[in-house]
Design a protein around this motif. Structure first.
Motif: not given
Length: 290
Positions: A62-70, A104-108, A124-129, A133-137
């Motif tokens: 779930x993305x809001x204004x480029x940021x991953x929110x959920x 959980x999240x990751x950084x590039x 869950x089987x996905x790790x937002x990168x 503060x913005x979702x890039x992958x």
């Protein structure tokens, strides 16, 4: 029942202790992929469910204004629907009403091994990168397996399925109650059960299979006698399959099977076709991160 892997005759030399595996120096950015399927917090749940069904994915970022929110999963939608009052229109409800926080999240630029370990422990089987503060992958087991980042020794010896599999495997038969199978999944905290008949693996039952015919597996497991739920059998929901894998097969072969067949786990059988364990993408990730 014919088993694809009965002819495999790999030896014990394929089993390499985790401590001896070659470490990877790759970073998350080397493997991550764009987050292709996302929704906004104000999008309708009906739209989100259509995307998941059409794209054959279990969850959406779930993305809001480029940021991953959920994160919104199939189970989140089912739980929300089950809690609604009669006559309420869940289809038009906003995603924010059902989504959950991202665990959980990751950084590039972090080491890939650290991210893999975090993904293996995630529910869950996905790790937002994210970056600034913005979702890039995103990073998923499929991304890792397609990249074939399974460590190998300089000598050519490989990590084997037996190093990652869970044994013994919890199994069911086609005639077992589907409710009891759901309870086994909940009690053992697993998402897949091999289906065995006359000593041979004849199928697999996943939590998604149960969800398709009976709704949320957790709620279904809590159903009581007399409400009709116990009329269903494992055979009514299972996916018939002849796909198995031998414990001495390289873990890389498992990765290819999971990606090519778009499945989450495989039964592990010996040379006689006897079930000895089960190995999932989570198991493979844990072995990868060791």
């Amino acid at each position: 029942q014919q088993h694809r892997d009965r002819a495999w005759s790999g030896g014990p030399e394929s089993r390499i202790p985790p401590a001896e595996r070659k470490a990877t120096h790759m970073k998350v950015r080397d493997v991550m992929k764009p987050a292709r399927w996302t929704v906004g917090p104000d999008d309708a749940l009906g739209r989100a469910e259509r995307i998941m069904a059409h794209r054959r994915v279990h969850q959406l970022l779930v993305v809001d204004a480029g940021a991953s929110t959920g994160l919104l999963s199939e189970r989140d939608v089912l739980v929300y629907r089950a809690g609604m009052k009669p006559g309420e229109d869940w289809w038009r409800a906003p995603v924010r009403a059902a989504m959950e926080a991202i665990p959980a999240t990751a950084v590039p630029d972090e080491m890939l091994g650290d991210a893999i370990n975090r993904l293996a422990k995630s529910p869950v089987d996905v790790l937002p990168v994210v970056e600034n503060g913005f979702l890039i992958g995103q990073l998923t087991p499929t991304d890792l397996f397609k990249a074939e980042r399974i460590p190998t020794e300089p000598t050519g010896q490989v990590v084997a399925v037996r190093d990652a599999m869970t044994e013994p495997a919890v199994a069911v038969s086609p005639t077992d109650s589907l409710v009891e199978a759901a309870r086994l999944m909940v009690d053992h905290q697993v998402r897949h059960l091999p289906v065995v008949e006359n000593g041979a693996v004849v199928g697999m039952l996943s939590d998604r299979d149960i969800r398709t015919v009976a709704g949320d597996p957790v709620r279904y497991a809590e159903s009581r006698e007399g409400d009709g739920a116990h009329d269903l059998r494992v055979r009514d929901a299972m996916a018939p399959t002849a796909l198995t894998i031998h414990p001495n097969r390289p873990l890389r072969d498992l990765a290819r099977e999971l990606v090519d067949e778009r499945i989450g786990a495989l039964p592990v059988v010996d040379a006689d076709g006897k079930l000895v364990g089960i190995v999932s993408y989570v198991d493979a990730l844990r072995a990868l991160a060791a």
